[in-house]
Design a protein around this motif. Structure first.
Motif, PDB file in Angstrom:
ATOM      1  N   PRO A  40       0.823  -1.227   0.000  1.00 14.98           N
ATOM      2  CA  PRO A  40       0.000   0.000   0.000  1.00 14.98           C
ATOM      3  C   PRO A  40       0.854   1.273   0.000  1.00 14.98           C
ATOM      4  O   PRO A  40       0.556   2.217  -0.733  1.00 14.98           O
ATOM      5  CB  PRO A  40      -0.830  -0.120   1.283  1.00 14.98           C
ATOM      6  N   ASP A  41       1.930   1.297   0.793  1.00 15.29           N
ATOM      7  CA  ASP A  41       2.801   2.473   0.833  1.00 15.29           C
ATOM      8  C   ASP A  41       3.492   2.684  -0.518  1.00 15.29           C
ATOM      9  O   ASP A  41       3.605   3.814  -0.991  1.00 15.29           O
ATOM     10  CB  ASP A  41       3.861   2.322   1.927  1.00 15.29           C
ATOM     11  N   HIS A  42       3.953   1.590  -1.111  1.00 17.15           N
ATOM     12  CA  HIS A  42       4.602   1.674  -2.424  1.00 17.15           C
ATOM     13  C   HIS A  42       3.626   2.214  -3.470  1.00 17.15           C
ATOM     14  O   HIS A  42       3.972   3.119  -4.246  1.00 17.15           O
ATOM     15  CB  HIS A  42       5.114   0.285  -2.832  1.00 17.15           C
ATOM     16  N   LEU A  43       2.412   1.688  -3.479  1.00 18.57           N
ATOM     17  CA  LEU A  43       1.420   2.129  -4.461  1.00 18.57           C
ATOM     18  C   LEU A  43       1.063   3.593  -4.269  1.00 18.57           C
ATOM     19  O   LEU A  43       0.947   4.346  -5.248  1.00 18.57           O
ATOM     20  CB  LEU A  43       0.166   1.254  -4.389  1.00 18.57           C
ATOM     21  N   GLU A  44       0.902   4.022  -3.026  1.00 18.96           N
ATOM     22  CA  GLU A  44       0.618   5.435  -2.763  1.00 18.96           C
ATOM     23  C   GLU A  44       1.760   6.318  -3.263  1.00 18.96           C
ATOM     24  O   GLU A  44       1.520   7.382  -3.838  1.00 18.96           O
ATOM     25  CB  GLU A  44       0.379   5.675  -1.265  1.00 18.96           C
ATOM     26  N   TYR A  45       2.991   5.871  -3.046  1.00 18.97           N
ATOM     27  CA  TYR A  45       4.147   6.640  -3.515  1.00 18.97           C
ATOM     28  C   TYR A  45       4.140   6.742  -5.044  1.00 18.97           C
ATOM     29  O   TYR A  45       4.315   7.830  -5.598  1.00 18.97           O
ATOM     30  CB  TYR A  45       5.443   5.995  -3.015  1.00 18.97           C
ATOM     31  N   MET A  46       3.916   5.619  -5.708  1.00 20.73           N
ATOM     32  CA  MET A  46       3.931   5.618  -7.166  1.00 20.73           C
ATOM     33  C   MET A  46       2.776   6.442  -7.744  1.00 20.73           C
ATOM     34  O   MET A  46       2.958   7.173  -8.725  1.00 20.73           O
ATOM     35  CB  MET A  46       3.892   4.184  -7.702  1.00 20.73           C
ATOM     36  N   ILE A  47       1.611   6.357  -7.144  1.00 21.89           N
ATOM     37  CA  ILE A  47       0.466   7.161  -7.597  1.00 21.89           C
ATOM     38  C   ILE A  47       0.773   8.650  -7.424  1.00 21.89           C
ATOM     39  O   ILE A  47       0.442   9.469  -8.287  1.00 21.89           O
ATOM     40  CB  ILE A  47      -0.822   6.744  -6.878  1.00 21.89           C
ATOM     41  N   ALA A  54       5.898  12.994 -12.604  1.00 21.60           N
ATOM     42  CA  ALA A  54       7.244  12.412 -12.629  1.00 21.60           C
ATOM     43  C   ALA A  54       7.253  10.986 -13.169  1.00 21.60           C
ATOM     44  O   ALA A  54       8.267  10.525 -13.684  1.00 21.60           O
ATOM     45  CB  ALA A  54       7.855  12.425 -11.227  1.00 21.60           C
ATOM     46  N   LEU A  55       6.118  10.292 -13.066  1.00 19.13           N
ATOM     47  CA  LEU A  55       6.059   8.884 -13.463  1.00 19.13           C
ATOM     48  C   LEU A  55       5.469   8.739 -14.857  1.00 19.13           C
ATOM     49  O   LEU A  55       4.341   9.155 -15.117  1.00 19.13           O
ATOM     50  CB  LEU A  55       5.208   8.093 -12.469  1.00 19.13           C
ATOM     51  N   PHE A  56       6.251   8.152 -15.764  1.00 22.93           N
ATOM     52  CA  PHE A  56       5.760   7.836 -17.104  1.00 22.93           C
ATOM     53  C   PHE A  56       5.064   6.492 -17.101  1.00 22.93           C
ATOM     54  O   PHE A  56       3.960   6.351 -17.609  1.00 22.93           O
ATOM     55  CB  PHE A  56       6.921   7.846 -18.104  1.00 22.93           C
ATOM     56  N   ALA A  57       5.698   5.485 -16.512  1.00 25.92           N
ATOM     57  CA  ALA A  57       5.122   4.142 -16.457  1.00 25.92           C
ATOM     58  C   ALA A  57       5.857   3.340 -15.392  1.00 25.92           C
ATOM     59  O   ALA A  57       7.029   3.597 -15.117  1.00 25.92           O
ATOM     60  CB  ALA A  57       5.232   3.450 -17.809  1.00 25.92           C
ATOM     61  N   SER A  58       5.172   2.349 -14.831  1.00 25.70           N
ATOM     62  CA  SER A  58       5.800   1.516 -13.808  1.00 25.70           C
ATOM     63  C   SER A  58       5.006   0.237 -13.634  1.00 25.70           C
ATOM     64  O   SER A  58       3.795   0.216 -13.847  1.00 25.70           O
ATOM     65  CB  SER A  58       5.855   2.272 -12.475  1.00 25.70           C
ATOM     66  N   SER A 120      -3.554   4.134 -12.558  1.00 23.31           N
ATOM     67  CA  SER A 120      -4.031   3.782 -11.222  1.00 23.31           C
ATOM     68  C   SER A 120      -5.507   4.067 -11.019  1.00 23.31           C
ATOM     69  O   SER A 120      -6.185   3.358 -10.279  1.00 23.31           O
ATOM     70  CB  SER A 120      -3.219   4.501 -10.162  1.00 23.31           C
ATOM     71  N   ASP A 121      -6.034   5.134 -11.649  1.00 22.78           N
ATOM     72  CA  ASP A 121      -7.455   5.435 -11.472  1.00 22.78           C
ATOM     73  C   ASP A 121      -8.202   5.484 -12.816  1.00 22.78           C
ATOM     74  O   ASP A 121      -9.341   5.935 -12.877  1.00 22.78           O
ATOM     75  CB  ASP A 121      -7.659   6.742 -10.689  1.00 22.78           C
ATOM     76  N   GLN A 122      -7.525   5.070 -13.876  1.00 23.37           N
ATOM     77  CA  GLN A 122      -8.109   4.972 -15.209  1.00 23.37           C
ATOM     78  C   GLN A 122      -8.657   6.302 -15.727  1.00 23.37           C
ATOM     79  O   GLN A 122      -9.612   6.338 -16.486  1.00 23.37           O
ATOM     80  CB  GLN A 122      -9.159   3.861 -15.260  1.00 23.37           C
ATOM     81  N   SER A 123      -8.015   7.399 -15.318  1.00 20.57           N
ATOM     82  CA  SER A 123      -8.410   8.702 -15.849  1.00 20.57           C
ATOM     83  C   SER A 123      -7.499   9.050 -17.025  1.00 20.57           C
ATOM     84  O   SER A 123      -6.427   8.483 -17.171  1.00 20.57           O
ATOM     85  CB  SER A 123      -8.297   9.779 -14.765  1.00 20.57           C
ATOM     86  N   LEU A 124      -7.956   9.966 -17.856  1.00 21.97           N
ATOM     87  CA  LEU A 124      -7.140  10.359 -18.988  1.00 21.97           C
ATOM     88  C   LEU A 124      -7.293  11.822 -19.302  1.00 21.97           C
ATOM     89  O   LEU A 124      -8.271  12.452 -18.934  1.00 21.97           O
ATOM     90  CB  LEU A 124      -7.434   9.503 -20.230  1.00 21.97           C
ATOM     91  N   GLU A 125      -6.266  12.332 -19.957  1.00 27.56           N
ATOM     92  CA  GLU A 125      -6.253  13.732 -20.390  1.00 27.56           C
ATOM     93  C   GLU A 125      -5.779  13.741 -21.841  1.00 27.56           C
ATOM     94  O   GLU A 125      -4.861  13.014 -22.200  1.00 27.56           O
ATOM     95  CB  GLU A 125      -5.278  14.542 -19.562  1.00 27.56           C
ATOM     96  N   ILE A 126      -6.365  14.587 -22.629  1.00 25.63           N
ATOM     97  CA  ILE A 126      -5.888  14.785 -23.999  1.00 25.63           C
ATOM     98  C   ILE A 126      -4.760  15.823 -23.914  1.00 25.63           C
ATOM     99  O   ILE A 126      -4.938  16.893 -23.339  1.00 25.63           O
ATOM    100  CB  ILE A 126      -7.009  15.263 -24.932  1.00 25.63           C
ATOM    101  N   THR A 127      -3.609  15.457 -24.479  1.00 25.50           N
ATOM    102  CA  THR A 127      -2.432  16.360 -24.370  1.00 25.50           C
ATOM    103  C   THR A 127      -2.029  16.882 -25.720  1.00 25.50           C
ATOM    104  O   THR A 127      -2.353  16.358 -26.736  1.00 25.50           O
ATOM    105  CB  THR A 127      -1.246  15.643 -23.733  1.00 25.50           C
TER     106      THR A 127
END
Length: 127
Positions: A40-47, A54-58, A120-127
């Motif tokens: 849980p701590d790892h996932l919270e950090y990555m999210i 900062a995170l592209f993929a993991s 992680s939350d399946q949201s998206l943005e058009i960039t």
């Protein structure tokens, strides 16, 4: 290499992205129970890294037989390899000695991307 080959390479690569990213290769070795306690701590950090850009993929890496063994791969957007190491060092798995890591610079040359998808939350943005 011949002059014509060099010219062709220059022509093919002249418009490529050349974006510097940082690959974090994490090595595990912890037991599933040890991982589970800190997951849980790892996932919270990555999210958090995902949300601040900062995170592209993991995600976890499977062995050749398809089993998850605690290793992982993370691609970071960072200003430098030193900044990427600082980010990787703050992962709860690393801070609690469940993983070690290696950081390598990666130059993205080709590929395609058109939207930002937060997995992680399946949201998206058009960039």
């Amino acid at each position: 290499m011949s002059a014509s080959a060099e010219e062709r390479i220059q022509q093919l690569t002249k418009g490529m992205l050349r974006k510097k990213l940082y690959v974090v290769l994490s090595k595990g070795g912890a037991t599933p129970d040890q991982i589970g306690k800190l997951l849980p701590d790892h996932l919270e950090y990555m999210i958090g890294l995902e949300k601040n850009g900062a995170l592209f993929a993991s995600g976890p890496l499977a062995s050749t037989d398809g089993k998850i063994a605690g290793d992982g791969l993370t691609i970071l957007r960072a200003k430098s390899i030193e900044d990427a190491r600082i980010i990787a060092s703050a992962d709860p798995f690393v801070k609690n000695n469940l993983r070690t890591f290696e950081v390598r610079e990666w130059t993205v040359m080709e590929g395609s991307l058109g939207i930002r998808v937060n997995l992680s939350d399946q949201s998206l943005e058009i960039t």
